[in-house]
Design a protein around this motif. Structure first.
Motif, PDB file in Angstrom:
ATOM      1  N   THR A  76       0.852  -1.180   0.000  1.00 32.80           N
ATOM      2  CA  THR A  76       0.000   0.000   0.000  1.00 32.80           C
ATOM      3  C   THR A  76       0.891   1.234   0.000  1.00 32.80           C
ATOM      4  OG1 THR A  76      -1.878   1.082   1.098  1.00 32.80           O
ATOM      5  CG2 THR A  76      -0.190   0.101   2.521  1.00 32.80           C
ATOM      6  N   ASP A  78       0.986   5.924   0.695  1.00 35.20           N
ATOM      7  CA  ASP A  78       0.532   7.017   1.553  1.00 35.20           C
ATOM      8  C   ASP A  78      -0.909   7.419   1.264  1.00 35.20           C
ATOM      9  OD1 ASP A  78       2.891   7.496   3.117  1.00 35.20           O
ATOM     10  OD2 ASP A  78       3.827   8.361   1.335  1.00 35.20           O
ATOM     11  N   ASP A  79      -1.282   7.491  -0.008  1.00 30.08           N
ATOM     12  CA  ASP A  79      -2.637   7.933  -0.354  1.00 30.08           C
ATOM     13  C   ASP A  79      -3.686   6.980   0.200  1.00 30.08           C
ATOM     14  OD1 ASP A  79      -1.538  10.066  -1.660  1.00 30.08           O
ATOM     15  OD2 ASP A  79      -1.771   9.238  -3.672  1.00 30.08           O
ATOM     16  N   GLU A  80      -3.470   5.685   0.009  1.00 31.35           N
ATOM     17  CA  GLU A  80      -4.451   4.706   0.470  1.00 31.35           C
ATOM     18  C   GLU A  80      -4.513   4.664   1.993  1.00 31.35           C
ATOM     19  OE1 GLU A  80      -5.732   0.724  -1.667  1.00 31.35           O
ATOM     20  OE2 GLU A  80      -3.895   0.411  -0.520  1.00 31.35           O
ATOM     21  N   GLY A  82      -3.757   7.095   3.978  1.00 35.24           N
ATOM     22  CA  GLY A  82      -4.375   8.340   4.421  1.00 35.24           C
ATOM     23  C   GLY A  82      -5.884   8.324   4.251  1.00 35.24           C
ATOM     24  N   ALA A  83      -6.348   7.737   3.148  1.00 39.18           N
ATOM     25  CA  ALA A  83      -7.791   7.710   2.878  1.00 39.18           C
ATOM     26  C   ALA A  83      -8.533   6.779   3.815  1.00 39.18           C
ATOM     27  CB  ALA A  83      -8.029   7.303   1.420  1.00 39.18           C
ATOM     28  N   ARG A  88      -0.075   4.961   9.120  1.00 42.61           N
ATOM     29  CA  ARG A  88       1.155   5.070   8.337  1.00 42.61           C
ATOM     30  C   ARG A  88       2.405   5.014   9.226  1.00 42.61           C
ATOM     31  NH1 ARG A  88       0.239   9.734   6.783  1.00 42.61           N
ATOM     32  NH2 ARG A  88      -0.988   9.271   4.932  1.00 42.61           N
ATOM     33  N   GLU A 101       2.720   3.822  -4.620  1.00 42.57           N
ATOM     34  CA  GLU A 101       1.541   3.192  -4.020  1.00 42.57           C
ATOM     35  C   GLU A 101       1.808   1.755  -3.590  1.00 42.57           C
ATOM     36  OE1 GLU A 101      -1.315   4.611  -2.956  1.00 42.57           O
ATOM     37  OE2 GLU A 101      -0.030   6.321  -3.423  1.00 42.57           O
TER      38      GLU A 101
END
Length: 217
Positions: A76, A78-80, A82-83, A88, A101
């Motif tokens: 995974t 950072d974006d996933e 974070g969402a 993290r 990703e």
């Protein structure tokens, strides 16, 4: 004196090793002319793999309940995280990720299944998906003495745009009942509890409400 030196023609690139030549000789001689014999060796059956057996049993039950198996990447980014509130700060970062990703080992399997259900909803489709995926965490030594521990988690998601949350909740509860009873676990109960996990900081999760599944005592 019992040794044969063979040089295959250049057009026969499939003849690479001794066994290839033996098969070629048998083909030219004629398979039907080779008499059958009992095996001279001892065939030892493979040991039963309990983990694989129960995983396949779970897959059969959930597929029979109308779920589609999802096979997620166990990485995974950072974006996933974070969402979906994956934590993290405690995720294990990979030295040479294939892409941003795929920067971390997956810390929480449900993240991938919720993301897949969300993708289905954006396309206006209901989702009934499940899967068995690995989760990765630091061992007792933490980041100072890093060891990686992994465990397998079975996750299932029911999602429907505009659906009734209470109805979907009880539908999922029925699926869990069916799964446990089909596995021979009839002595189970539910207890609502109020504790906070790192994943609950996401807006997709209820901030306090969870249910523990208790088996026996």
């Amino acid at each position: 004196k019992g040794t044969l030196l063979v040089r295959p023609p250049s057009i026969r690139r499939d003849l690479l090793i001794e066994e290839d030549l033996i098969e070629e000789a048998a083909r030219l001689f004629g398979y039907e002319k080779i008499s059958s014999r009992r095996s001279r060796g001892t065939l030892t059956p493979a040991a039963k793999n309990d983990e694989w057996f129960w995983e396949e049993r779970v897959r059969d039950i959930l597929a029979g309940a109308g779920f589609i198996e999802h096979l997620p990447y166990e990485f995974t980014g950072d974006d996933e995280l974070g969402a979906y509130g994956g934590g993290r700060e405690n995720s294990i970062e990979i030295a040479n990720p294939a892409s941003p990703e795929q920067k971390y080992l997956l810390p929480r399997a449900p993240i991938k299944f919720i993301a897949a259900a969300s993708q289905n909803e954006r396309q206006g489709q209901a989702a009934r998906i499940f899967g068995i995926a690995k989760e990765f965490a630091y061992g007792d030594g933490g980041k100072k003495m890093p060891t990686v521990e992994e465990q397998k988690t079975c996750a299932a998601v029911i999602a429907q745009r505009g659906g009734n949350n209470e109805e979907l909740f009880y539908e999922m509860k029925g699926v869990v009942d069916h799964l446990l009873e089909s596995l021979g676990i009839s002595d189970h109960s539910y207890k609502e509890t109020r504790y906070t996990l790192h994943v609950t900081r996401s807006k997709l999760f209820h901030p306090y409400r969870f249910a523990e599944i208790k088996i026996g005592d």
